[in-house]
Design a protein around this motif. Structure first.
Motif, PDB file in Angstrom:
ATOM      1  N   GLN A  13       0.831  -1.199   0.000  1.00  0.00           N
ATOM      2  CA  GLN A  13       0.000   0.000   0.000  1.00  0.00           C
ATOM      3  C   GLN A  13       0.871   1.257   0.000  1.00  0.00           C
ATOM      4  OE1 GLN A  13      -2.202   1.157   3.618  1.00  0.00           O
ATOM      5  NE2 GLN A  13      -4.059   1.156   2.352  1.00  0.00           N
ATOM      6  N   PHE A  14       1.936   1.251   0.794  1.00  0.00           N
ATOM      7  CA  PHE A  14       2.855   2.387   0.820  1.00  0.00           C
ATOM      8  C   PHE A  14       3.480   2.606  -0.553  1.00  0.00           C
ATOM      9  CE2 PHE A  14       7.209   4.010   1.199  1.00  0.00           C
ATOM     10  CZ  PHE A  14       6.963   5.250   1.763  1.00  0.00           C
ATOM     11  N   ASP A  15       3.957   1.514  -1.169  1.00  0.00           N
ATOM     12  CA  ASP A  15       4.587   1.634  -2.488  1.00  0.00           C
ATOM     13  C   ASP A  15       3.602   2.186  -3.518  1.00  0.00           C
ATOM     14  OD1 ASP A  15       6.995   0.664  -1.512  1.00  0.00           O
ATOM     15  OD2 ASP A  15       6.609  -1.401  -2.186  1.00  0.00           O
ATOM     16  N   VAL A 180       2.814   2.268  11.257  1.00  0.00           N
ATOM     17  CA  VAL A 180       2.959   1.999   9.824  1.00  0.00           C
ATOM     18  C   VAL A 180       1.646   2.281   9.104  1.00  0.00           C
ATOM     19  CG1 VAL A 180       3.461   0.227   8.095  1.00  0.00           C
ATOM     20  CG2 VAL A 180       4.767   0.283  10.234  1.00  0.00           C
ATOM     21  N   TRP A 181       0.538   1.830   9.673  1.00  0.00           N
ATOM     22  CA  TRP A 181      -0.771   2.103   9.082  1.00  0.00           C
ATOM     23  C   TRP A 181      -1.036   3.604   9.017  1.00  0.00           C
ATOM     24  CZ3 TRP A 181      -4.874   4.815  11.076  1.00  0.00           C
ATOM     25  CH2 TRP A 181      -6.062   4.763  10.339  1.00  0.00           C
ATOM     26  N   TRP A 182      -0.701   4.330  10.076  1.00  0.00           N
ATOM     27  CA  TRP A 182      -0.946   5.767  10.126  1.00  0.00           C
ATOM     28  C   TRP A 182      -0.159   6.501   9.043  1.00  0.00           C
ATOM     29  CZ3 TRP A 182      -4.189   9.231  11.948  1.00  0.00           C
ATOM     30  CH2 TRP A 182      -3.801  10.580  11.953  1.00  0.00           C
ATOM     31  N   VAL A 183       1.103   6.128   8.860  1.00  0.00           N
ATOM     32  CA  VAL A 183       1.921   6.779   7.836  1.00  0.00           C
ATOM     33  C   VAL A 183       1.313   6.547   6.450  1.00  0.00           C
ATOM     34  CG1 VAL A 183       4.172   6.764   6.688  1.00  0.00           C
ATOM     35  CG2 VAL A 183       4.041   6.754   9.184  1.00  0.00           C
ATOM     36  N   ASN A 184       0.825   5.336   6.200  1.00  0.00           N
ATOM     37  CA  ASN A 184       0.194   5.062   4.902  1.00  0.00           C
ATOM     38  C   ASN A 184      -0.990   5.987   4.649  1.00  0.00           C
ATOM     39  OD1 ASN A 184       2.043   3.046   4.447  1.00  0.00           O
ATOM     40  ND2 ASN A 184       0.553   1.382   4.359  1.00  0.00           N
ATOM     41  N   GLN A 185      -1.838   6.167   5.659  1.00  0.00           N
ATOM     42  CA  GLN A 185      -3.003   7.019   5.420  1.00  0.00           C
ATOM     43  C   GLN A 185      -2.585   8.475   5.264  1.00  0.00           C
ATOM     44  OE1 GLN A 185      -4.908   9.366   7.387  1.00  0.00           O
ATOM     45  NE2 GLN A 185      -3.270   9.489   8.898  1.00  0.00           N
ATOM     46  N   GLY A 191      -1.562  12.886  -0.515  1.00  0.00           N
ATOM     47  CA  GLY A 191      -1.375  12.697  -1.947  1.00  0.00           C
ATOM     48  C   GLY A 191      -2.624  13.061  -2.722  1.00  0.00           C
ATOM     49  N   ALA A 192      -3.796  12.676  -2.191  1.00  0.00           N
ATOM     50  CA  ALA A 192      -5.056  13.021  -2.853  1.00  0.00           C
ATOM     51  C   ALA A 192      -5.291  14.524  -2.832  1.00  0.00           C
ATOM     52  CB  ALA A 192      -6.213  12.293  -2.171  1.00  0.00           C
TER      53      ALA A 192
END
Length: 206
Positions: A13-15, A180-185, A191-192
């Motif tokens: 997801q991060f990638d 890790v989940w928080w950084v992804n969101q 980004g959006a």
């Protein structure tokens, strides 16, 4: 080291989020979301600093001082990012692409350091790019650093409270897998936002 199975989808997801944002910023092509490659004009300095509404927070020359309702310019060097000591202004100021990209890059760089580095960097240590090309390069380097930190995490690290001691969040009280989940969101939602600002800039009227 073998990547823990539950970290694999978070890495993917991060990638994905990182690739989408980088493509949206730098071009020359990006995935439209359904596999179709579309052309993208690289982010320019005018767009980087564009303020679609009055009194935006942005990245500014340090000599000019903070912007409206800001009390400090974060970072090191000739440029800084608008901020304010707690409590932050309410409602929150609208922020430019420059501000949002600087924020994301700083977050990734500092979290990498406070996870798998010297655990000593602060906001005052990080240069703030004063141009679009420098900001895109800074984001790429920051994303690389964070991904390297993730690849060093085993199952025990994912279940450790305080594996990251990033000082500008709740990391020291959180399981690392939640960080890790928080950084992804953060990457996904900022980004959006940046993508929408690019669309608005392109469609603006003279």
């Amino acid at each position: 080291m073998v990547t823990p199975p539950r970290l694999v989808p978070l890495l993917e997801q991060f990638d994905f989020a990182r690739e989408r944002l980088t493509g949206r910023l730098a071009g020359p092509l990006m995935d439209s979301g359904n596999g179709v490659r579309i052309g993208v004009t690289p982010l320019g300095d005018d767009e980087y600093f564009w303020e679609p509404v009055p009194d935006c927070w942005s990245v500014r020359r340090r000599a000019a001082g903070p912007g409206p309702r800001a009390t400090v310019l974060e970072g090191r060097g000739d440029w800084g990012r608008d901020s304010a000591r707690s409590p932050h202004p309410f409602p929150p100021p609208f922020t430019t692409i420059a501000w949002r990209l600087s924020h994301v890059s700083e977050m990734l760089t500092l979290r990498a350091d406070h996870t798998d580095g010297g655990r000593s960097l602060s906001r005052a240590d990080l240069p703030v790019p004063g141009d679009a090309a420098g900001a895109v390069a800074s984001f790429s380097a920051a994303a690389d650093a964070w991904r390297t930190a993730l690849l060093g995490a085993d199952d025990a690290a994912l279940d450790t409270v305080g594996h990251s001691v990033y000082p500008y969040g709740s990391d020291a009280e959180d399981l690392f897998v939640d960080v890790v989940w928080w950084v992804n969101q953060e990457i996904l939602h900022h980004g959006a936002e940046i993508a929408l600002l690019r669309d608005l800039y392109r469609a603006r009227r003279p």
